[in-house]
Write a protein that holds these residues in place. Structure first.
Motif, PDB file in Angstrom:
ATOM      1  N   SER A  72       0.834  -1.191   0.000  1.00 23.04           N
ATOM      2  CA  SER A  72       0.000   0.000   0.000  1.00 23.04           C
ATOM      3  C   SER A  72       0.868   1.240   0.000  1.00 23.04           C
ATOM      4  CB  SER A  72      -0.933  -0.002   1.210  1.00 23.04           C
ATOM      5  OG  SER A  72      -0.236   0.377   2.361  1.00 23.04           O
ATOM      6  N   ASN A  73       0.322   2.297  -0.534  1.00 25.81           N
ATOM      7  CA  ASN A  73       1.025   3.561  -0.640  1.00 25.81           C
ATOM      8  C   ASN A  73       0.340   4.557   0.266  1.00 25.81           C
ATOM      9  OD1 ASN A  73       2.024   6.053  -1.389  1.00 25.81           O
ATOM     10  ND2 ASN A  73       2.123   5.541  -3.554  1.00 25.81           N
ATOM     11  N   ASP A  74       1.080   5.166   1.193  1.00 27.62           N
ATOM     12  CA  ASP A  74       0.496   6.101   2.143  1.00 27.62           C
ATOM     13  C   ASP A  74      -0.025   7.365   1.465  1.00 27.62           C
ATOM     14  OD1 ASP A  74       1.015   4.389   4.230  1.00 27.62           O
ATOM     15  OD2 ASP A  74       2.878   5.389   4.830  1.00 27.62           O
ATOM     16  N   ASN A  75       0.451   7.675   0.255  1.00 30.98           N
ATOM     17  CA  ASN A  75      -0.021   8.859  -0.457  1.00 30.98           C
ATOM     18  C   ASN A  75      -1.219   8.561  -1.333  1.00 30.98           C
ATOM     19  OD1 ASN A  75       1.994  10.549   0.569  1.00 30.98           O
ATOM     20  ND2 ASN A  75       3.434   9.820  -0.963  1.00 30.98           N
ATOM     21  N   ALA A  76      -1.615   7.297  -1.435  1.00 25.67           N
ATOM     22  CA  ALA A  76      -2.715   6.915  -2.302  1.00 25.67           C
ATOM     23  C   ALA A  76      -4.033   7.385  -1.713  1.00 25.67           C
ATOM     24  CB  ALA A  76      -2.733   5.400  -2.491  1.00 25.67           C
ATOM     25  N   SER A  77      -4.929   7.775  -2.604  1.00 26.62           N
ATOM     26  CA  SER A  77      -6.268   8.165  -2.217  1.00 26.62           C
ATOM     27  C   SER A  77      -7.245   7.166  -2.801  1.00 26.62           C
ATOM     28  CB  SER A  77      -6.610   9.555  -2.742  1.00 26.62           C
ATOM     29  OG  SER A  77      -5.858  10.523  -2.090  1.00 26.62           O
ATOM     30  N   PHE A  78      -8.291   6.900  -2.059  1.00 27.41           N
ATOM     31  CA  PHE A  78      -9.359   6.047  -2.539  1.00 27.41           C
ATOM     32  C   PHE A  78     -10.168   6.807  -3.577  1.00 27.41           C
ATOM     33  CE2 PHE A  78     -13.954   5.683  -2.078  1.00 27.41           C
ATOM     34  CZ  PHE A  78     -14.155   4.422  -2.596  1.00 27.41           C
ATOM     35  N   LEU A  79     -10.434   6.180  -4.706  1.00 29.51           N
ATOM     36  CA  LEU A  79     -11.318   6.735  -5.725  1.00 29.51           C
ATOM     37  C   LEU A  79     -12.254   5.641  -6.212  1.00 29.51           C
ATOM     38  CD1 LEU A  79      -8.950   8.790  -8.092  1.00 29.51           C
ATOM     39  CD2 LEU A  79     -10.552   9.692  -6.411  1.00 29.51           C
ATOM     40  N   THR A 112      -2.488  13.954 -12.745  1.00 29.62           N
ATOM     41  CA  THR A 112      -1.554  12.880 -13.103  1.00 29.62           C
ATOM     42  C   THR A 112      -1.080  12.155 -11.851  1.00 29.62           C
ATOM     43  OG1 THR A 112      -0.847  14.071 -15.082  1.00 29.62           O
ATOM     44  CG2 THR A 112       0.633  12.359 -14.250  1.00 29.62           C
ATOM     45  N   ALA A 113      -0.672  12.908 -10.832  1.00 37.71           N
ATOM     46  CA  ALA A 113      -0.193  12.292  -9.587  1.00 37.71           C
ATOM     47  C   ALA A 113      -1.323  11.544  -8.888  1.00 37.71           C
ATOM     48  CB  ALA A 113       0.383  13.366  -8.667  1.00 37.71           C
ATOM     49  N   MET A 114      -2.507  12.147  -8.835  1.00 39.84           N
ATOM     50  CA  MET A 114      -3.630  11.523  -8.139  1.00 39.84           C
ATOM     51  C   MET A 114      -4.034  10.212  -8.802  1.00 39.84           C
ATOM     52  SD  MET A 114      -7.426  13.082  -7.428  1.00 39.84           S
ATOM     53  CE  MET A 114      -6.697  14.641  -7.013  1.00 39.84           C
ATOM     54  N   LEU A 115      -4.130  10.217 -10.122  1.00 33.59           N
ATOM     55  CA  LEU A 115      -4.544   9.013 -10.830  1.00 33.59           C
ATOM     56  C   LEU A 115      -3.481   7.923 -10.755  1.00 33.59           C
ATOM     57  CD1 LEU A 115      -6.262  10.648 -13.926  1.00 33.59           C
ATOM     58  CD2 LEU A 115      -7.373   9.614 -11.928  1.00 33.59           C
ATOM     59  N   LYS A 116      -2.220   8.321 -10.749  1.00 35.38           N
ATOM     60  CA  LYS A 116      -1.125   7.354 -10.649  1.00 35.38           C
ATOM     61  C   LYS A 116      -1.143   6.639  -9.291  1.00 35.38           C
ATOM     62  CE  LYS A 116       3.895   7.096 -10.737  1.00 35.38           C
ATOM     63  NZ  LYS A 116       5.124   7.883 -10.692  1.00 35.38           N
ATOM     64  N   GLU A 117      -1.477   7.380  -8.237  1.00 35.56           N
ATOM     65  CA  GLU A 117      -1.425   6.840  -6.877  1.00 35.56           C
ATOM     66  C   GLU A 117      -2.763   6.319  -6.363  1.00 35.56           C
ATOM     67  OE1 GLU A 117       1.431   6.528  -5.262  1.00 35.56           O
ATOM     68  OE2 GLU A 117       2.539   7.545  -6.858  1.00 35.56           O
ATOM     69  N   ALA A 118      -3.831   6.486  -7.145  1.00 34.44           N
ATOM     70  CA  ALA A 118      -5.179   6.163  -6.658  1.00 34.44           C
ATOM     71  C   ALA A 118      -5.376   4.674  -6.407  1.00 34.44           C
ATOM     72  CB  ALA A 118      -6.212   6.650  -7.665  1.00 34.44           C
ATOM     73  N   GLN A 119      -6.129   4.402  -5.372  1.00 35.25           N
ATOM     74  CA  GLN A 119      -6.605   3.045  -5.103  1.00 35.25           C
ATOM     75  C   GLN A 119      -8.058   3.022  -5.553  1.00 35.25           C
ATOM     76  OE1 GLN A 119      -6.043   2.290  -0.932  1.00 35.25           O
ATOM     77  NE2 GLN A 119      -3.847   2.091  -1.127  1.00 35.25           N
ATOM     78  N   ILE A 120      -8.330   2.293  -6.623  1.00 40.59           N
ATOM     79  CA  ILE A 120      -9.656   2.304  -7.223  1.00 40.59           C
ATOM     80  C   ILE A 120     -10.448   1.103  -6.739  1.00 40.59           C
ATOM     81  CG2 ILE A 120     -10.925   2.271  -9.401  1.00 40.59           C
ATOM     82  CD1 ILE A 120      -8.166   3.258 -10.608  1.00 40.59           C
ATOM     83  N   SER A 121     -11.623   1.393  -6.196  1.00 40.21           N
ATOM     84  CA  SER A 121     -12.518   0.328  -5.774  1.00 40.21           C
ATOM     85  C   SER A 121     -13.888   0.923  -5.510  1.00 40.21           C
ATOM     86  CB  SER A 121     -11.989  -0.372  -4.509  1.00 40.21           C
ATOM     87  OG  SER A 121     -12.005   0.518  -3.415  1.00 40.21           O
ATOM     88  N   GLU A 122     -14.821   0.060  -5.257  1.00 40.27           N
ATOM     89  CA  GLU A 122     -16.143   0.524  -4.860  1.00 40.27           C
ATOM     90  C   GLU A 122     -16.040   1.095  -3.459  1.00 40.27           C
ATOM     91  OE1 GLU A 122     -18.947   0.591  -6.763  1.00 40.27           O
ATOM     92  OE2 GLU A 122     -17.511   0.019  -8.312  1.00 40.27           O
ATOM     93  N   LEU A 137      -8.339  15.008 -17.306  1.00 41.98           N
ATOM     94  CA  LEU A 137      -6.913  15.058 -17.624  1.00 41.98           C
ATOM     95  C   LEU A 137      -6.701  14.999 -19.134  1.00 41.98           C
ATOM     96  CD1 LEU A 137      -3.921  15.038 -16.855  1.00 41.98           C
ATOM     97  CD2 LEU A 137      -4.110  12.553 -16.544  1.00 41.98           C
ATOM     98  N   GLU A 138      -7.401  14.109 -19.798  1.00 45.67           N
ATOM     99  CA  GLU A 138      -7.280  13.985 -21.256  1.00 45.67           C
ATOM    100  C   GLU A 138      -7.693  15.290 -21.942  1.00 45.67           C
ATOM    101  OE1 GLU A 138      -6.640  12.517 -25.069  1.00 45.67           O
ATOM    102  OE2 GLU A 138      -5.974  11.727 -23.146  1.00 45.67           O
ATOM    103  N   GLN A 139      -8.800  15.886 -21.492  1.00 44.71           N
ATOM    104  CA  GLN A 139      -9.282  17.130 -22.096  1.00 44.71           C
ATOM    105  C   GLN A 139      -8.281  18.265 -21.881  1.00 44.71           C
ATOM    106  OE1 GLN A 139     -10.468  20.252 -20.723  1.00 44.71           O
ATOM    107  NE2 GLN A 139     -10.914  20.923 -22.806  1.00 44.71           N
ATOM    108  N   LEU A 140      -7.764  18.388 -20.654  1.00 44.54           N
ATOM    109  CA  LEU A 140      -6.802  19.453 -20.363  1.00 44.54           C
ATOM    110  C   LEU A 140      -5.491  19.259 -21.115  1.00 44.54           C
ATOM    111  CD1 LEU A 140      -7.282  19.930 -16.515  1.00 44.54           C
ATOM    112  CD2 LEU A 140      -7.995  21.493 -18.341  1.00 44.54           C
ATOM    113  N   SER A 141      -5.057  18.007 -21.225  1.00 43.43           N
ATOM    114  CA  SER A 141      -3.778  17.703 -21.865  1.00 43.43           C
ATOM    115  C   SER A 141      -3.816  17.910 -23.372  1.00 43.43           C
ATOM    116  CB  SER A 141      -3.370  16.257 -21.582  1.00 43.43           C
ATOM    117  OG  SER A 141      -3.179  16.064 -20.207  1.00 43.43           O
ATOM    118  N   THR A 142      -4.992  17.864 -23.950  1.00 40.17           N
ATOM    119  CA  THR A 142      -5.107  18.010 -25.403  1.00 40.17           C
ATOM    120  C   THR A 142      -5.757  19.352 -25.737  1.00 40.17           C
ATOM    121  OG1 THR A 142      -7.181  16.753 -25.360  1.00 40.17           O
ATOM    122  CG2 THR A 142      -5.159  15.513 -25.829  1.00 40.17           C
ATOM    123  N   GLU A 143      -7.077  19.385 -25.740  1.00 37.11           N
ATOM    124  CA  GLU A 143      -7.813  20.598 -26.119  1.00 37.11           C
ATOM    125  C   GLU A 143      -7.474  21.782 -25.215  1.00 37.11           C
ATOM    126  OE1 GLU A 143     -11.989  19.661 -26.110  1.00 37.11           O
ATOM    127  OE2 GLU A 143     -11.590  17.752 -27.096  1.00 37.11           O
TER     128      GLU A 143
END
Length: 162
Positions: A2-9, A69-79, A21-27
């Motif tokens: 587990s990563n202490d900096n990870a956030s649940f999403l 980018t940082a948030m999505l990289k570190e996120a713990q994804i679950s219900e 992120l995709e919209q900001l990075s492109t358009e």
């Protein structure tokens, strides 16, 4: 591991943030680059309000891209975890804090999306870190930024419904 900096999403929050992120990075980047170029063509940059406003907006967009980018990289994804009386990231807590009853989501503001009625506290905040693992009826305290000890009693733990 587990990563202490990870956030649940939740998956929904992750997908929403990935799309942003995709919209900001492109358009988003393309649009602001065009605005900066148009403002440059107006002449003297020292007194060009449009240029400075566009550069400020560019800085905000780039900061949000780094944050996402940082948030999505570190996120713990679950219900959202099923409430079982234990405080966990992704649950809605009702607590008596310094004598006042407060209801809030423990997790990332990004989970709540547009739910402005629900306060959100990060699991890394002083309050969040101090109550993780507590059960209904448990009491404890946390140290506020001003150094004051704030008493907390867990009154209820609910499943976050999104």
């Amino acid at each position: 591991m587990s990563n202490d900096n990870a956030s649940f999403l939740t998956q929904e929050a992750y997908d929403r943030l990935a799309a942003e992120l995709e919209q900001l990075s492109t358009e988003g980047r393309e649009d602001i680059a065009k605005r900066i170029e148009l403002a440059r063509e107006e002449g003297d940059l020292r007194e060009n309000g449009g240029y400075h406003a566009a550069k400020d907006e560019q800085g905000k967009i780039e900061a949000r891209i780094r944050q996402l980018t940082a948030m999505l990289k570190e996120a713990q994804i679950s219900e959202a975890p099923e409430a079982d009386g234990v405080v966990r990231p992704g649950t809605v807590i009702t607590a008596c804090i310094f004598g006042d009853e407060e209801r809030f989501l423990l997790g990332s503001r990004e989970i709540a999306g547009g739910d402005d009625d629900l306060n959100v506290y990060s699991e890394q905040s002083a309050l969040g870190a101090s109550i993780i693992g507590m059960k209904i009826g448990d009491t404890g305290s946390y140290t506020a930024p001003n150094g004051k000890e704030i008493p907390v009693e867990i009154l209820n733990v609910e499943t976050y419904g999104g």
